[in-house]
Design a protein around this motif. Structure first.
Motif, mmCIF file in Angstrom:
data_model
loop_
_atom_site.group_PDB
_atom_site.id
_atom_site.type_symbol
_atom_site.label_atom_id
_atom_site.label_comp_id
_atom_site.label_asym_id
_atom_site.label_seq_id
_atom_site.Cartn_x
_atom_site.Cartn_y
_atom_site.Cartn_z
ATOM 1 N N ASP A 184 -13.839 16.307 -3.784
ATOM 2 C CA ASP A 184 -13.049 15.220 -4.315
ATOM 3 C C ASP A 184 -12.206 15.945 -5.233
ATOM 4 O O ASP A 184 -12.511 16.894 -5.733
ATOM 5 N N LYS A 185 -11.123 15.225 -5.361
ATOM 6 C CA LYS A 185 -10.044 15.467 -6.347
ATOM 7 C C LYS A 185 -10.174 14.214 -7.507
ATOM 8 O O LYS A 185 -10.034 13.205 -7.132
ATOM 9 N N VAL A 186 -10.122 14.883 -8.780
ATOM 10 C CA VAL A 186 -9.854 13.871 -9.746
ATOM 11 C C VAL A 186 -8.376 14.184 -10.522
ATOM 12 O O VAL A 186 -8.138 15.293 -10.786
ATOM 13 N N SER A 210 -20.315 11.065 -11.916
ATOM 14 C CA SER A 210 -21.001 11.164 -10.804
ATOM 15 C C SER A 210 -20.218 11.965 -9.763
ATOM 16 O O SER A 210 -21.009 12.710 -9.203
ATOM 17 N N LYS A 211 -18.979 12.060 -9.863
ATOM 18 C CA LYS A 211 -18.110 13.085 -9.173
ATOM 19 C C LYS A 211 -18.565 14.375 -9.560
ATOM 20 O O LYS A 211 -18.650 15.518 -8.803
ATOM 21 N N ARG A 260 -21.543 16.226 -8.448
ATOM 22 C CA ARG A 260 -21.775 16.638 -6.969
ATOM 23 C C ARG A 260 -21.030 18.177 -6.845
ATOM 24 O O ARG A 260 -21.154 18.879 -5.822
ATOM 25 N N VAL A 261 -20.393 18.587 -7.965
ATOM 26 C CA VAL A 261 -19.855 20.044 -7.909
ATOM 27 C C VAL A 261 -21.122 21.190 -7.694
ATOM 28 O O VAL A 261 -21.722 21.391 -8.767
ATOM 29 N N ASN A 275 -16.267 9.920 -14.923
ATOM 30 C CA ASN A 275 -16.120 10.901 -13.741
ATOM 31 C C ASN A 275 -17.413 11.584 -13.553
ATOM 32 O O ASN A 275 -17.492 12.614 -12.806
#
Ligand SMILES: C[S@@+](CC[C@H](N)C(=O)[O-])C[C@H]1O[C@@H](n2cnc3c(N)ncnc32)[C@H](O)[C@@H]1O
Length: 259
Positions: A2-4, A26-27, A30-31, A24
């Protein structure tokens, strides 16, 4: 991956940065991060929790200001030590810390018991020569780190906090060199801050039969990027049924003796 997109410039108010983080979360969670040990998963931990009791606990804040230059432990973990010590008034026994460095966390614990009027000895153990017992279950530590503390650093801090008479400093590798003189002691609290798998294991095995029921062991650096060996050791504790082990996302694990 994913990119933010972050539209940040130097003028971004800190509150906006905090909101960006929150939005951000939840993103971020996942990292994946590499721990260097196959069975020790690491992720960015971005929790929902924002309750911060350490911010308004004036007794704690006062002590924190006095110990902060003598400690590597952050305020979240120090507040947990402070708070837990306050809750152990009715469990008998002394206190032991292995991994004292310049005395910040150990003297903070001793101060809390003194403030509660509880008469006990806090044993503060360190090699004063740095970390030992690092091995293949550790990644960052190789032995010899944190060798920049002295017995006098701890004594001076204890004097300044008026807890000199309630602490005893044991210099040497624990348990190998210094445990003998505590053979017949019982404890209510053990703070383990030694950075390694093997160190955490040996201290736990030594203290367990000497820990009173209702007492606790607190492991610093559980979950820390530099100490996957400590996380791995704590994970193994979960197999035991005579104890209750909680991984707290502040980087502590707490094991309570229940039977
Ligand atoms: C991260 S520092 C402790 C930080 C300290 N609790 C504070 O308030 O900043 C880790 C310390 O553990 C000590 N240490 C590691 N293994 C040890 C062992 N088996 N026996 C005694 N000291 C040990 C090291 O000398 C080092 O000072």
């Amino acid at each position: 991956m994913d990119k933010v997109s972050l539209n940040i410039n130097m003028e971004l108010p800190i509150v906006e940065l905090a909101n960006l983080y929150r939005n951000n979360r939840s993103k971020l969670a996942r990292v994946g991060l590499d721990s260097g040990l196959e069975d020790v998963p690491h992720r960015v931990i971005a929790t929902n929790a924002v309750f911060a009791p350490w911010a308004c606990d004036t007794g704690f804040r006062d002590l924190f200001e006095k110990v902060r230059s003598n400690t590597l432990v952050d305020q979240y973990c120090l507040h947990e030590l402070w708070s837990l010590a306050g809750q152990l008034a009715n469990v008998p026994g002394d206190v032991i810390e292995v991994g004292t460095w310049k005395g910040g966390s150990g003297c903070l614990i001793a101060s809390r018991f003194r403030r509660e009027g509880i008469n006990l000895t806090t044993y503060l153990c360190d090699t004063f020569n740095g970390v030992v017992k690092a091995g293949e279950k550790d990644t960052f530590y190789k032995n010899g780190e944190h060798a920049d503390s002295t017995v006098e650093d701890v004594e001076n801090l204890a004097e300044s906090l008026d807890v000199r008479s309630s602490i005893k400093i044991l210099k040497g590798v624990f348990p190998d060199d210094t445990a003998r003189e505590l053979e017949n002691h019982k404890f209510r609290l053990c703070h383990v801050d030694v950075d390694t798998y093997q160190g955490s294991k040996e201290i736990t095995e030594w203290v367990w039969p000497r820990l009173n029921i209702g007492g606790a062991i607190i492991y610093d650096d559980c979950g820390s990027r530099n100490c996957p060996g400590v996380s791995r050791f704590v994970q193994e504790q979960i197999d035991h049924t005579d104890r209750f082990t909680i991984y707290n996302l502040n980087g502590h694990a707490i094991t309570m003796k229940t039977g």
